[in-house]
Design a protein around this motif. Structure first.
Motif, PDB file in Angstrom:
ATOM      1  N   ARG A 161       9.084   5.199   9.671  1.00 29.73           N
ATOM      2  CA  ARG A 161       9.092   4.525   8.115  1.00 29.73           C
ATOM      3  C   ARG A 161       7.808   5.083   7.169  1.00 29.73           C
ATOM      4  N   CYS A 162       7.237   6.200   7.672  1.00 33.95           N
ATOM      5  CA  CYS A 162       6.206   6.637   6.756  1.00 33.95           C
ATOM      6  C   CYS A 162       6.680   7.590   5.820  1.00 33.95           C
ATOM      7  N   GLY A 163       7.963   8.168   5.629  1.00 32.07           N
ATOM      8  CA  GLY A 163       8.436   8.934   4.546  1.00 32.07           C
ATOM      9  C   GLY A 163       8.339  10.282   5.020  1.00 32.07           C
ATOM     10  N   HIS A 190       4.870  12.443   4.406  1.00 29.19           N
ATOM     11  CA  HIS A 190       3.525  12.053   4.881  1.00 29.19           C
ATOM     12  C   HIS A 190       3.220  13.124   5.948  1.00 29.19           C
ATOM     13  N   HIS A 223       4.370  12.655   9.464  1.00 29.66           N
ATOM     14  CA  HIS A 223       5.853  12.402   9.862  1.00 29.66           C
ATOM     15  C   HIS A 223       6.386  13.127  10.792  1.00 29.66           C
ATOM     16  N   LYS A 263      11.533   5.930   4.425  1.00 31.75           N
ATOM     17  CA  LYS A 263      10.295   5.368   4.166  1.00 31.75           C
ATOM     18  C   LYS A 263      10.785   3.850   3.975  1.00 31.75           C
ATOM     19  N   GLY A 264       9.739   3.095   4.730  1.00 28.10           N
ATOM     20  CA  GLY A 264       9.809   1.711   4.841  1.00 28.10           C
ATOM     21  C   GLY A 264       9.148   0.931   3.670  1.00 28.10           C
ATOM     22  N   ASP A 277       6.193  -1.545   1.737  1.00 26.50           N
ATOM     23  CA  ASP A 277       4.922  -1.689   2.033  1.00 26.50           C
ATOM     24  C   ASP A 277       4.592  -2.872   2.821  1.00 26.50           C
ATOM     25  N   GLN A 296       4.491  -2.761   6.200  1.00 23.98           N
ATOM     26  CA  GLN A 296       4.925  -2.555   7.693  1.00 23.98           C
ATOM     27  C   GLN A 296       3.886  -1.738   8.521  1.00 23.98           C
ATOM     28  N   ARG A 312       4.100   1.775   8.497  1.00 23.23           N
ATOM     29  CA  ARG A 312       3.789   2.535   7.140  1.00 23.23           C
ATOM     30  C   ARG A 312       2.645   2.735   7.160  1.00 23.23           C
ATOM     31  N   ASP A 356      -1.015   5.949   7.852  1.00 24.89           N
ATOM     32  CA  ASP A 356      -2.150   6.285   6.589  1.00 24.89           C
ATOM     33  C   ASP A 356      -3.378   6.269   7.499  1.00 24.89           C
TER      34      ASP A 356
END
Length: 321
Positions: free
Chosen positions: A153-155, A158, A161, A182-183, A185, A187, A190, A194
């Motif tokens: 879900r991070c894109g 990222h 990823h 990408k999921g 915000d 989650q 997600r 980061d």
């Protein structure tokens, strides 16, 4: 070194269970989440696992119920931190959202220490999760019918990823399908990347209550991760996965009863009929076709629909990796 999570405390080669205090219920009673620590006899990575961040998604706790007794801390390298039931209030009433603040828990991460009920739970569990090197957030497709899959879900841009995708591939050997998209915000899958932590969101089917087939795939997925990342001894082999990078949803153009033309997991082509909408007497009112090639991924459980109501989803942009 002894490892603790809430009141659970385990020395090397030990396992312990306990509670992670969050706050108080409406009558002033304290409430806490069930937690476990499995502390391996040898040093290694730390894995965090949580389940039931949506209160009606029970396959994840079914996985923990079956896999934890199989793990011998005496033969484990590293540590496993587990929160067995995240959405305490929703679990009590078998609802999807936290009824205290009408919030979907998996939209509240990384949470707030002094925020709403869901934000406080998210904050506390996020603090536990970010102690780990890898994170598994066990879900299911709510009470809809859905294939067993794993979500990244991070894109794709990222920085972690590729590591998330590798983790998805390892977990998903038995599932065979990965949604790499990408999921929203909030989650966990997600927010934790980061912080540099590879995280995946296994979606173990969809059902009311427990589905044993999906649970067994989840148990296998957890054990795959433990072997591949050297928590347990194994060759750590992986197999190719089918990946979808898009998700196409279809609603009903009218009210009536839905009759599907495909089974979950079937390949469909653009223009293929996905479903009919009929009257109670079988008279066809509408026919809906696929807009793109893909995989029949998810459907509603009940046959009756109103105009515009969700019916099914197609995983699109398919490849293998």
């Amino acid at each position: 070194m002894t490892t603790t999570l809430g009141t659970a405390s385990a020395s090397p080669g030990e396992m312990d269970t306990g509670r992670l205090e969050i706050g108080e219920t409406r009558d002033g009673s304290p409430f806490s989440l069930p937690v476990a620590v499995i502390n391996g006899s040898q040093s290694g990575k730390t894995l965090y696992i949580q389940a039931v961040s949506d209160g009606d998604e029970l396959n994840g706790v079914g996985v923990l119920n079956r896999v934890v007794p199989q793990i011998d801390p005496g033969t484990l390298s590293g540590t496993i931190l587990i929160v067995g039931i995240v959405n305490y209030h929703a679990f009590q009433v078998a609802e999807h959202r936290n009824p205290i603040d009408d919030t979907k828990m998996n939209r509240a991460y990384p949470g707030k220490e002094s925020g709403t009920s869901s934000e406080r739970i998210a904050h506390t569990t996020f603090q536990a999760a970010t102690r780990a090197d890898l994170i598994l957030d066990l879900h299911q497709g709510s009470t809809s019918r859905m294939i067993d899959e794993v979500r990244v879900r991070c894109g794709r841009r990222h920085r972690v990823h590729d590591e998330c995708l590798e983790l998805a591939k390892v977990f998903g050997v038995e599932c065979g399908h990965v949604l790499d998209q990408k999921g929203p915000d909030g989650q966990l899958a997600r927010a934790a990347p980061d912080e540099g932590i590879p995280t995946i969101d296994p979606e173990l089917g969809g059902c009311v209550g427990w589905d044993e087939t999906s649970i067994e795939k989840g148990v296998a997925g957890v054990l795959n991760v433990l072997r591949y990342y050297d928590f347990l001894e194994d060759d750590g082999a992986t197999v190719r996965q089918t990946r979808a990078s898009g998700f196409e949803q279809h609603g009903s153009p009218c009210g009536g009863l839905v009759r599907f033309h495909h089974e979950l997991g079937d390949r469909v082509a653009a223009g293929d009929v996905l479903f009919d909408v009929t009257t109670p007497f079988g008279e066809r009112k509408a026919q809906v076709t696929a807009d793109a090639d893909g995989i029949f991924w998810r459907t509603r459980r009940l046959p009756q629909v109103a105009t515009g109501e969700y019916v099914c989803s197609i995983g699109t942009d398919i490849d293998t990796y």
